[in-house]
Design a protein around this motif. Structure first.
Motif, short mmCIF file in Angstrom:
data_model
loop_
_atom_site.label_atom_id
_atom_site.label_comp_id
_atom_site.label_asym_id
_atom_site.label_seq_id
_atom_site.Cartn_x
_atom_site.Cartn_y
_atom_site.Cartn_z
N LEU A 72 25.62 -28.65 -27.75
CA LEU A 72 25.98 -30.00 -27.39
C LEU A 72 25.01 -30.94 -28.09
O LEU A 72 23.79 -30.80 -27.97
CB LEU A 72 25.86 -30.16 -25.87
CG LEU A 72 26.20 -31.50 -25.25
CD1 LEU A 72 27.67 -31.84 -25.49
CD2 LEU A 72 25.91 -31.44 -23.75
N THR A 73 25.55 -31.88 -28.88
CA THR A 73 24.72 -32.87 -29.57
C THR A 73 24.93 -34.22 -28.92
O THR A 73 26.07 -34.61 -28.65
CB THR A 73 25.08 -32.94 -31.06
OG1 THR A 73 24.83 -31.66 -31.65
CG2 THR A 73 24.25 -33.99 -31.79
N ALA A 74 23.84 -34.92 -28.69
CA ALA A 74 23.91 -36.26 -28.10
C ALA A 74 23.02 -37.21 -28.89
O ALA A 74 21.97 -36.82 -29.39
CB ALA A 74 23.48 -36.22 -26.64
N PRO A 99 11.50 -29.43 -28.55
CA PRO A 99 12.32 -28.77 -29.58
C PRO A 99 13.77 -29.25 -29.63
O PRO A 99 14.38 -29.25 -30.70
CB PRO A 99 12.26 -27.29 -29.19
CG PRO A 99 11.03 -27.16 -28.36
CD PRO A 99 10.86 -28.46 -27.65
N ALA A 100 14.32 -29.68 -28.52
CA ALA A 100 15.72 -30.13 -28.51
C ALA A 100 15.91 -31.46 -29.23
O ALA A 100 17.02 -31.79 -29.64
CB ALA A 100 16.23 -30.25 -27.07
N VAL A 101 14.84 -32.21 -29.40
CA VAL A 101 14.92 -33.50 -30.11
C VAL A 101 14.85 -33.21 -31.60
O VAL A 101 13.82 -32.81 -32.12
CB VAL A 101 13.80 -34.47 -29.66
CG1 VAL A 101 13.84 -35.75 -30.50
CG2 VAL A 101 13.92 -34.77 -28.18
N GLN A 102 15.95 -33.42 -32.29
CA GLN A 102 16.01 -33.18 -33.72
C GLN A 102 15.53 -34.37 -34.53
O GLN A 102 14.98 -34.23 -35.60
CB GLN A 102 17.42 -32.81 -34.15
CG GLN A 102 17.88 -31.48 -33.59
CD GLN A 102 19.25 -31.13 -34.09
OE1 GLN A 102 20.19 -31.91 -33.96
NE2 GLN A 102 19.35 -29.96 -34.69
N ASP A 121 23.99 -26.62 -23.60
CA ASP A 121 25.07 -27.06 -22.71
C ASP A 121 24.58 -28.23 -21.86
O ASP A 121 23.44 -28.69 -22.01
CB ASP A 121 25.55 -25.90 -21.83
CG ASP A 121 24.44 -25.20 -21.08
OD1 ASP A 121 23.42 -25.86 -20.75
OD2 ASP A 121 24.56 -24.00 -20.81
N MET A 122 25.42 -28.69 -20.96
CA MET A 122 25.08 -29.84 -20.13
C MET A 122 23.91 -29.53 -19.19
O MET A 122 23.09 -30.42 -18.91
CB MET A 122 26.30 -30.31 -19.34
CG MET A 122 26.11 -31.66 -18.69
SD MET A 122 25.62 -33.00 -19.83
CE MET A 122 27.20 -33.46 -20.49
N ASP A 123 23.79 -28.30 -18.72
CA ASP A 123 22.64 -27.94 -17.89
C ASP A 123 21.33 -28.13 -18.67
O ASP A 123 20.35 -28.65 -18.13
CB ASP A 123 22.75 -26.50 -17.38
CG ASP A 123 23.80 -26.34 -16.30
OD1 ASP A 123 24.17 -27.34 -15.66
OD2 ASP A 123 24.25 -25.19 -16.09
N ASP A 124 21.33 -27.70 -19.92
CA ASP A 124 20.14 -27.89 -20.76
C ASP A 124 19.87 -29.37 -21.02
O ASP A 124 18.72 -29.81 -21.07
CB ASP A 124 20.27 -27.16 -22.09
CG ASP A 124 20.02 -25.67 -21.98
OD1 ASP A 124 19.60 -25.21 -20.90
OD2 ASP A 124 20.23 -24.96 -22.99
#
Length: 173
Positions: A72-74, A99-102, A121-124
Motif C-alpha cells: 500500500l502506497t500513500a 523504513p516505510a517512508v520512501q 497493508d492498512m494495519d501497517d
C-alpha cells in the motif's frame, strides 16, 4: 575556488546510469565511444564529487506483489502545531529513520511535510501513523492519499545537453 566541469561524456554517463546503473563498464564504454578505464575513472570522479549519491535496484511492484503480496502506497501531508526549526528537524529525523517512508519533503505554502510511504497493508499504515504522528503531540494535521494505480514512476533527473561548470564547493552537497 576550484571549478568542477561536467562535459558531454559526464552528462552521457550520468544519463545512462540513471536509466540503468547495472550497465557494465564495457557496455557504457562502447555506448560512449571511449575505453572502459575512462568510464571507470569518470564514474569514480562523479561519485567523489557527490553527483552520484548511490546505485540501487528499482523493484517492479506488480511482480513483487505477485510473489510477496501487495503493498500500500500513500502520499501523506503532515502539518505541525509548532513550526520552529527544532520541531521541524525533530519530525524530519523521525520520518527519515522510518523504513516505510520512501521520500520526505519539507514543503511550503500548505502542509509542513509531504511523505511518500509504502507499507504492506492498512494495519501497517496504522502502526506507522501511531509511531510517526499520533504518539507525538506536535502533529496537528494529517491528510493521506492512497494510491490505487501507479501510472508513472521515474527516478531520473533532467540533465542539460552541454557541459556545465560547477563550483567545487557546491558539487559536494
Amino acid at each position: 575556488m576550484n571549478d568542477f566541469y561536467i562535459d558531454e561524456l559526464d552528462l552521457t554517463l550520468l544519463d545512462r546510469l540513471q536509466t540503468d546503473a547495472g550497465t557494465s563498464l564495457a557496455a557504457l564504454a562502447a555506448q560512449c565511444g571511449v575505453s572502459a578505464p575512462t568510464v571507470l575513472r569518470r564514474v569514480r570522479r562523479l561519485e567523489a564529487a557527490g553527483l552520484i549519491e548511490r546505485r540501487v535496484a528499482i523493484l517492479q511492484p506488480q511482480r513483487v506483489a505477485a510473489l510477496l503480496g501487495p503493498c500500500l502506497t500513500a502520499i501523506v501531508e503532515i502539518g505541525l502545531e509548532r513550526q520552529g526549526d527544532e520541531h521541524l528537524r525533530a519530525f524530519e529525523a523521525r520520518a527519515v529513520a522510518e523504513p516505510a517512508v520512501q521520500q520526505c519533503y519539507r514543503v511550503s505554502a500548505g502542509p509542513d511535510f509531504v511523505l511518500v510511504v509504502t507499507v504492506r497493508d492498512m494495519d501497517d499504515y496504522h502502526a506507522l501513523a501511531q509511531r510517526l504522528w499520533t504518539e507525538h503531540g506536535n502533529v496537528r494535521q494529517v491528510k493521506a492519499y492512497f494510491s490505487v494505480h501507479r501510472t508513472k514512476f521515474d527516478t531520473r533527473l533532467p540533465l542539460p545537453r552541454t557541459k556545465v561548470a560547477v563550483d567545487a564547493a557546491n558539487s559536494a552537497r
